[in-house]
Design a protein around this motif. Structure first.
Motif, PDB file in Angstrom:
ATOM      1  N   LEU A 196       0.846  -1.189   0.000  1.00 42.42           N
ATOM      2  CA  LEU A 196       0.000   0.000   0.000  1.00 42.42           C
ATOM      3  C   LEU A 196       0.884   1.243   0.000  1.00 42.42           C
ATOM      4  CD1 LEU A 196      -2.658  -1.231   2.603  1.00 42.42           C
ATOM      5  CD2 LEU A 196      -2.761  -1.334   0.099  1.00 42.42           C
ATOM      6  N   LYS A 197       1.135   1.764  -1.196  1.00 44.00           N
ATOM      7  CA  LYS A 197       2.003   2.926  -1.334  1.00 44.00           C
ATOM      8  C   LYS A 197       1.704   3.628  -2.650  1.00 44.00           C
ATOM      9  CE  LYS A 197       5.647  -0.312  -2.773  1.00 44.00           C
ATOM     10  NZ  LYS A 197       7.004  -0.797  -2.458  1.00 44.00           N
ATOM     11  N   PRO A 198       2.134   4.888  -2.804  1.00 48.60           N
ATOM     12  CA  PRO A 198       1.850   5.646  -4.032  1.00 48.60           C
ATOM     13  C   PRO A 198       2.327   4.946  -5.299  1.00 48.60           C
ATOM     14  CG  PRO A 198       2.621   7.121  -2.317  1.00 48.60           C
ATOM     15  CD  PRO A 198       2.795   5.725  -1.774  1.00 48.60           C
ATOM     16  N   LEU A 199       3.433   4.221  -5.214  1.00 46.56           N
ATOM     17  CA  LEU A 199       3.958   3.494  -6.367  1.00 46.56           C
ATOM     18  C   LEU A 199       2.889   2.595  -6.975  1.00 46.56           C
ATOM     19  CD1 LEU A 199       6.648   2.778  -7.950  1.00 46.56           C
ATOM     20  CD2 LEU A 199       6.817   0.828  -6.391  1.00 46.56           C
ATOM     21  N   LEU A 200       2.010   2.070  -6.132  1.00 41.98           N
ATOM     22  CA  LEU A 200       0.956   1.164  -6.587  1.00 41.98           C
ATOM     23  C   LEU A 200      -0.409   1.835  -6.629  1.00 41.98           C
ATOM     24  CD1 LEU A 200       2.164  -2.126  -4.884  1.00 41.98           C
ATOM     25  CD2 LEU A 200       2.609  -1.273  -7.171  1.00 41.98           C
ATOM     26  N   GLY A 201      -0.417   3.162  -6.632  1.00 41.21           N
ATOM     27  CA  GLY A 201      -1.628   3.903  -6.928  1.00 41.21           C
ATOM     28  C   GLY A 201      -2.588   4.134  -5.786  1.00 41.21           C
ATOM     29  N   VAL A 202      -2.165   3.933  -4.546  1.00 45.59           N
ATOM     30  CA  VAL A 202      -3.079   4.120  -3.414  1.00 45.59           C
ATOM     31  C   VAL A 202      -3.571   5.561  -3.336  1.00 45.59           C
ATOM     32  CG1 VAL A 202      -3.269   4.095  -0.896  1.00 45.59           C
ATOM     33  CG2 VAL A 202      -2.130   2.217  -2.079  1.00 45.59           C
ATOM     34  N   ASP A 203      -2.686   6.517  -3.567  1.00 47.15           N
ATOM     35  CA  ASP A 203      -3.088   7.929  -3.501  1.00 47.15           C
ATOM     36  C   ASP A 203      -4.166   8.242  -4.531  1.00 47.15           C
ATOM     37  OD1 ASP A 203      -1.194   7.399  -5.464  1.00 47.15           O
ATOM     38  OD2 ASP A 203      -0.265   9.380  -5.353  1.00 47.15           O
ATOM     39  N   MET A 204      -4.028   7.677  -5.742  1.00 45.87           N
ATOM     40  CA  MET A 204      -5.022   7.894  -6.789  1.00 45.87           C
ATOM     41  C   MET A 204      -6.362   7.268  -6.398  1.00 45.87           C
ATOM     42  SD  MET A 204      -6.881   6.586  -9.479  1.00 45.87           S
ATOM     43  CE  MET A 204      -6.126   4.986  -9.757  1.00 45.87           C
ATOM     44  N   LEU A 205      -6.329   6.095  -5.802  1.00 52.04           N
ATOM     45  CA  LEU A 205      -7.567   5.430  -5.400  1.00 52.04           C
ATOM     46  C   LEU A 205      -8.305   6.237  -4.328  1.00 52.04           C
ATOM     47  CD1 LEU A 205      -6.464   1.677  -5.268  1.00 52.04           C
ATOM     48  CD2 LEU A 205      -7.880   2.802  -6.999  1.00 52.04           C
ATOM     49  N   LEU A 206      -7.570   6.782  -3.376  1.00 54.19           N
ATOM     50  CA  LEU A 206      -8.197   7.587  -2.323  1.00 54.19           C
ATOM     51  C   LEU A 206      -8.832   8.850  -2.908  1.00 54.19           C
ATOM     52  CD1 LEU A 206      -5.580   7.278   0.580  1.00 54.19           C
ATOM     53  CD2 LEU A 206      -7.790   6.117   0.371  1.00 54.19           C
ATOM     54  N   ARG A 207      -8.166   9.458  -3.885  1.00 50.88           N
ATOM     55  CA  ARG A 207      -8.739  10.642  -4.528  1.00 50.88           C
ATOM     56  C   ARG A 207     -10.006  10.274  -5.309  1.00 50.88           C
ATOM     57  NH1 ARG A 207      -3.253  11.721  -5.812  1.00 50.88           N
ATOM     58  NH2 ARG A 207      -3.602  11.048  -7.969  1.00 50.88           N
ATOM     59  N   THR A 208      -9.975   9.122  -5.965  1.00 51.81           N
ATOM     60  CA  THR A 208     -11.133   8.671  -6.734  1.00 51.81           C
ATOM     61  C   THR A 208     -12.340   8.435  -5.838  1.00 51.81           C
ATOM     62  OG1 THR A 208      -9.690   7.593  -8.367  1.00 51.81           O
ATOM     63  CG2 THR A 208     -11.995   6.899  -8.312  1.00 51.81           C
ATOM     64  N   ILE A 209     -12.119   7.758  -4.723  1.00 50.16           N
ATOM     65  CA  ILE A 209     -13.211   7.489  -3.789  1.00 50.16           C
ATOM     66  C   ILE A 209     -13.785   8.794  -3.257  1.00 50.16           C
ATOM     67  CG2 ILE A 209     -13.811   6.404  -1.583  1.00 50.16           C
ATOM     68  CD1 ILE A 209     -11.483   4.407  -2.170  1.00 50.16           C
ATOM     69  N   ALA A 210     -12.909   9.738  -2.921  1.00 48.45           N
ATOM     70  CA  ALA A 210     -13.364  11.023  -2.390  1.00 48.45           C
ATOM     71  C   ALA A 210     -14.215  11.776  -3.410  1.00 48.45           C
ATOM     72  CB  ALA A 210     -12.157  11.875  -1.978  1.00 48.45           C
ATOM     73  N   GLN A 211     -13.889  11.618  -4.706  1.00 48.52           N
ATOM     74  CA  GLN A 211     -14.631  12.318  -5.753  1.00 48.52           C
ATOM     75  C   GLN A 211     -15.955  11.640  -6.096  1.00 48.52           C
ATOM     76  OE1 GLN A 211     -12.169  13.100  -9.245  1.00 48.52           O
ATOM     77  NE2 GLN A 211     -10.385  13.416  -7.930  1.00 48.52           N
ATOM     78  N   SER A 212     -16.070  10.367  -5.785  1.00 47.98           N
ATOM     79  CA  SER A 212     -17.277   9.625  -6.149  1.00 47.98           C
ATOM     80  C   SER A 212     -18.467  10.040  -5.278  1.00 47.98           C
ATOM     81  CB  SER A 212     -17.041   8.119  -5.998  1.00 47.98           C
ATOM     82  OG  SER A 212     -18.232   7.401  -6.236  1.00 47.98           O
ATOM     83  N   LYS A 213     -19.610  10.195  -5.930  1.00 48.79           N
ATOM     84  CA  LYS A 213     -20.840  10.526  -5.211  1.00 48.79           C
ATOM     85  C   LYS A 213     -21.684   9.283  -4.938  1.00 48.79           C
ATOM     86  CE  LYS A 213     -21.028  15.182  -7.213  1.00 48.79           C
ATOM     87  NZ  LYS A 213     -21.807  16.140  -8.036  1.00 48.79           N
ATOM     88  N   ARG A 214     -21.199   8.141  -5.382  1.00 45.09           N
ATOM     89  CA  ARG A 214     -21.946   6.896  -5.195  1.00 45.09           C
ATOM     90  C   ARG A 214     -21.871   6.450  -3.736  1.00 45.09           C
ATOM     91  NH1 ARG A 214     -23.171   4.784 -10.383  1.00 45.09           N
ATOM     92  NH2 ARG A 214     -24.338   3.231  -9.216  1.00 45.09           N
ATOM     93  N   LYS A 215     -22.943   5.849  -3.294  1.00 44.32           N
ATOM     94  CA  LYS A 215     -23.004   5.313  -1.930  1.00 44.32           C
ATOM     95  C   LYS A 215     -23.157   3.792  -1.931  1.00 44.32           C
ATOM     96  CE  LYS A 215     -22.942   9.509  -0.268  1.00 44.32           C
ATOM     97  NZ  LYS A 215     -21.728  10.034   0.411  1.00 44.32           N
ATOM     98  N   ASP A 216     -23.123   3.193  -3.126  1.00 44.52           N
ATOM     99  CA  ASP A 216     -23.423   1.771  -3.245  1.00 44.52           C
ATOM    100  C   ASP A 216     -22.168   0.892  -3.339  1.00 44.52           C
ATOM    101  OD1 ASP A 216     -22.622   2.682  -5.700  1.00 44.52           O
ATOM    102  OD2 ASP A 216     -24.247   1.741  -6.842  1.00 44.52           O
ATOM    103  N   PHE A 217     -21.091   1.314  -2.676  1.00 37.62           N
ATOM    104  CA  PHE A 217     -19.883   0.484  -2.664  1.00 37.62           C
ATOM    105  C   PHE A 217     -19.085   0.729  -1.389  1.00 37.62           C
ATOM    106  CE2 PHE A 217     -18.224   4.477  -4.284  1.00 37.62           C
ATOM    107  CZ  PHE A 217     -16.957   4.566  -3.725  1.00 37.62           C
ATOM    108  N   VAL A 218     -18.243  -0.248  -1.068  1.00 37.40           N
ATOM    109  CA  VAL A 218     -17.196  -0.076  -0.057  1.00 37.40           C
ATOM    110  C   VAL A 218     -15.877  -0.426  -0.733  1.00 37.40           C
ATOM    111  CG1 VAL A 218     -18.659  -0.545   1.947  1.00 37.40           C
ATOM    112  CG2 VAL A 218     -17.473  -2.438   0.822  1.00 37.40           C
TER     113      VAL A 218
END
Length: 263
Positions: free
Chosen positions: A126-148
């Motif tokens: 779990l590190k930026p090299l493997l895109g964790v930072d991008m995933l966290l930004r994506t989740i924050a931008q999503s307005k969907r409530k139907d996933f974890v």
């Protein structure tokens, strides 16, 4: 071959000794690198890289000339990616070994039914090299409530994930799990995501072995385009690594889950 190794040994020691005098680095690290370069009979590429324990005291500017000599000294090379950009000796006997898994661990898996909330999972380092930072930004931008979105593993981004999970209940950080716990989590997953950042050159030097596990589960897989991705295009949804495209794919999965899960 013996002379090339002697030459590699001499140049590496000379460069590293000069660096020790100038920068007061740890002598033990320099000796280990020199011995490593001179005496290994076979190279599995990525054995030596910036950040490895063997060279963690060596300043970055010393590495390029030493690694250049190191990489060209071998007659036999095992590559972890067929598309590595590292230059080896043209006459070297090269073999590509992208990884392997025990399929017996996954033969009992069945496709999980559609729940009220889809379970997305990203595992491994779990590190930026493997895109964790991008995933966290994506989740924050999503307005969907139907996933974890579940993160499992360990690495420098764990504190960031835990902090984000305190703010956003869609994020779950499970940390490093036992094999039994890991298998149970994977069996409950609807969609696996591999978001390794391909702008980092080192990601071109190895195949993402977690992909093999993801494929074995029979789940939906979303991934950035790793080396050799073309042969997996029928089994994986690939994207360009941006938040916008991943958000679009998540919308598509939510709207067409049953159809995509059967592929």
């Amino acid at each position: 071959m013996f002379l090339s190794k002697v030459f590699a040994y001499f140049v590496a020691v000379k460069l590293l000794f000069f660096h020790i005098i100038q920068q007061y680095i740890n002598l033990f690290a320099a000796i280990v690198v020199a011995i490593f370069i001179a005496w290994k009979k076979e190279l599995v590429y990525r054995d030596v890289k910036q950040g490895s324990n063997e060279i963690k005291f060596v300043k970055p500017w010393v590495l390029p000339p030493v690694l250049y000599i190191h990489n060209r000294a071998w007659r036999k090379v095992i590559q972890l990616s067929a598309e590595t950009k590292v230059k080896f000796k043209k006459s070297a006997d090269r073999m590509v070994l992208e990884g392997g898994i025990n399929y017996e661990e996954f033969k009992h898996y069945e496709m999980p039914v559609r729940r009220e909330k889809l379970h997305y999972t990203s595992t491994g380092s779990l590190k930026p090299l493997l895109g964790v930072d991008m995933l966290l930004r994506t989740i924050a931008q999503s307005k969907r409530k139907d996933f974890v979105f579940i993160f499992s593993g360990r690495g420098e981004s764990v504190p960031d994930i835990e902090k984000a999970a305190q703010i956003d209940t869609r994020i779950v950080c499970k940390g490093f799990l036992s094999r039994k716990e890991y298998s149970e989590m994977m069996s409950q997953t609807n969609v696996f995501v591999s978001a390794r950042n391909m702008e980092f050159e080192k990601n071109n030097n190895s195949f993402p072995s977690k992909i093999l596990e993801y494929l074995a589960t029979g789940r939906i897989i979303v991934s950035t385009k790793f080396p050799g991705y073309q042969k997996f295009q029928k089994s994986i949804i690939f994207y360009n690594g941006t938040e916008d495209e991943l958000l679009s794919i998540m919308d598509k999965i939510a709207d067409n889950y049953d159809e995509l899960a059967r592929k």
